[in-house]
Scaffold this motif. Sequence first.
Motif, mmCIF file in Angstrom:
data_model
loop_
_atom_site.group_PDB
_atom_site.id
_atom_site.type_symbol
_atom_site.label_atom_id
_atom_site.label_comp_id
_atom_site.label_asym_id
_atom_site.label_seq_id
_atom_site.Cartn_x
_atom_site.Cartn_y
_atom_site.Cartn_z
ATOM 1 N N SER A 116 -2.691 1.652 -20.741
ATOM 2 C CA SER A 116 -2.166 1.477 -22.103
ATOM 3 C C SER A 116 -0.813 2.164 -22.294
ATOM 4 N N ARG A 117 -0.500 3.149 -21.457
ATOM 5 C CA ARG A 117 0.771 3.858 -21.574
ATOM 6 C C ARG A 117 1.950 3.002 -21.138
ATOM 7 N N SER A 118 1.676 1.881 -20.501
ATOM 8 C CA SER A 118 2.756 1.043 -19.977
ATOM 9 C C SER A 118 3.677 0.529 -21.083
ATOM 10 N N GLN A 119 3.166 0.459 -22.307
ATOM 11 C CA GLN A 119 3.999 0.003 -23.430
ATOM 12 C C GLN A 119 5.053 1.033 -23.799
ATOM 13 N N ASP A 128 0.851 -1.186 0.000
ATOM 14 C CA ASP A 128 0.000 0.000 0.000
ATOM 15 C C ASP A 128 0.892 1.243 0.000
ATOM 16 N N GLY A 129 0.411 2.321 -0.604
ATOM 17 C CA GLY A 129 1.102 3.597 -0.509
ATOM 18 C C GLY A 129 2.250 3.764 -1.473
ATOM 19 N N GLY A 130 2.996 4.841 -1.218
ATOM 20 C CA GLY A 130 4.023 5.259 -2.172
ATOM 21 C C GLY A 130 5.418 4.807 -1.858
ATOM 22 N N GLY A 131 5.612 4.025 -0.804
ATOM 23 C CA GLY A 131 6.926 3.492 -0.497
ATOM 24 C C GLY A 131 7.813 4.508 0.195
ATOM 25 N N SER A 132 9.078 4.134 0.415
ATOM 26 C CA SER A 132 10.028 5.011 1.093
ATOM 27 C C SER A 132 11.436 4.707 0.624
ATOM 28 N N GLU A 185 0.844 -0.038 -8.964
ATOM 29 C CA GLU A 185 0.341 1.108 -9.724
ATOM 30 C C GLU A 185 1.253 2.324 -9.544
ATOM 31 N N THR A 186 1.713 2.558 -8.315
ATOM 32 C CA THR A 186 2.588 3.702 -8.060
ATOM 33 C C THR A 186 3.938 3.515 -8.744
ATOM 34 N N ALA A 187 4.473 2.314 -8.708
ATOM 35 C CA ALA A 187 5.754 2.029 -9.372
ATOM 36 C C ALA A 187 5.644 2.266 -10.872
ATOM 37 N N LEU A 188 4.529 1.841 -11.459
ATOM 38 C CA LEU A 188 4.309 2.067 -12.887
ATOM 39 C C LEU A 188 4.295 3.564 -13.190
ATOM 40 N N GLY A 189 3.632 4.329 -12.336
ATOM 41 C CA GLY A 189 3.564 5.768 -12.547
ATOM 42 C C GLY A 189 4.934 6.421 -12.556
ATOM 43 N N ASP A 236 6.949 8.457 -15.745
ATOM 44 C CA ASP A 236 7.290 9.871 -15.573
ATOM 45 C C ASP A 236 8.789 10.029 -15.815
ATOM 46 N N LEU A 237 9.155 10.665 -16.931
ATOM 47 C CA LEU A 237 10.560 10.769 -17.312
ATOM 48 C C LEU A 237 11.375 11.619 -16.349
ATOM 49 N N LYS A 238 10.704 12.313 -15.418
ATOM 50 C CA LYS A 238 11.449 13.060 -14.401
ATOM 51 C C LYS A 238 12.250 12.111 -13.519
ATOM 52 N N ASN A 239 11.826 10.863 -13.449
ATOM 53 C CA ASN A 239 12.506 9.882 -12.609
ATOM 54 C C ASN A 239 13.590 9.110 -13.355
#
Length: 396
Positions: free
Chosen positions: A115-118, A71-75, A134-138, A142-145
Amino acid sequence: MIDELELAFDESDKGRHRRSAQRKRNKKKRGGRGKTVFALLMVFALLGGLGGAGWYGFDRIQGYFMTPDYDGGGSGEVVIEVKEGDLIADVANTLVAAGVVKSAKAFIEAAEENSRSQGIQPGFYKVRKQMSGETALGLLLDLKNKITNRITIPEGSTAKRIYKLLSEKTDIPIAEFEAAAKDPLALGVPDWWFKRTDNKKVTPSIEGFLFPDTYEIPPKVTAEAMLKEMVQHFLTVTGDMKFADRVQAEREISPYEALIVASLAQAEAGNKDDLGKVARVAYNRVYGEFACNCLEMDVTVNYWLELTGQETKTSGEMTNSDLINSKSPYDRKLRGLIPTPINNPGKEAMQGAMDPPPGKWLFFVAIDKEGHSAFADNIEEHERNKEKARKAGVIP
């Protein structure tokens, strides 16, 4: 009458079959509901009968029905690599191994719903530990990462020049690149590359095998790892071209000799259109009807000057001692091909050396400011071309 009886019998028989099939389906449905009810009863029994310990049982049973996920965004922070050609499952496994997501299935399910996952790009990414799929995929989308540290190696760069460029980009001392380059075999160059058909001795050199291209520099890369990647890229490109097979079959020389010619063409041609023609001139001078069967190219002089720590010169600045230096292994008058490539040629230069256009050219000179050259079979024609170059202001 018989036909009507047969029809009636068929319809009756079909009806029995339909009812039988329906009973089987209903039985299956009741069986499915029964299994679900049984599972729920098991959960309640564990919760009610075992008290606190029941939560452990519930978690185990839940795992059969739900995808394990955080759950959540991790650390924290961790860097992962998405490699060229990775499938979603490959990325998922990388994330699991790094402790980013709880299960590969959690990431795969998130990717299937987006669909953006490709569009996940190869490279290195900063992510966090113990994130939901889901958060990891996001974060990967995001090319900022994305950690971007690229370097472009120009075609025709010498190894010494490449070490300098890499050192400036990575802060790794030039000496470390030089040390790693001393053993080309350890960097992945197969030993069969260092063989020649002219019986000249070969001292393995990395020159020619550091393929010029744009590279992504990994975090904490070493000099050895960076050079190995460039060598591997060279082997991939030449393998796809069938470079070694074709030059042996069609040019009847070793791949190493053809690589030397490719480096000469890369250095001498002022325009990509002339790469193959310059390669043909080199072949004609060394193997054809040329008085000294030598290269007589100023670029070999400059390579020796660079190797020995001296300033390179234009052709007009070269002295007689530069042009004729019997102590130099790259002397213009050396019979046959020089000992090594003089730079790291690109794919088009290697294509030109592998498949040069037919011609009896022995001379060439640049005749316009775009770098195009005029080629000649004899010295008289060459002098006329040089006059054209003077009138165009290309040569003094």
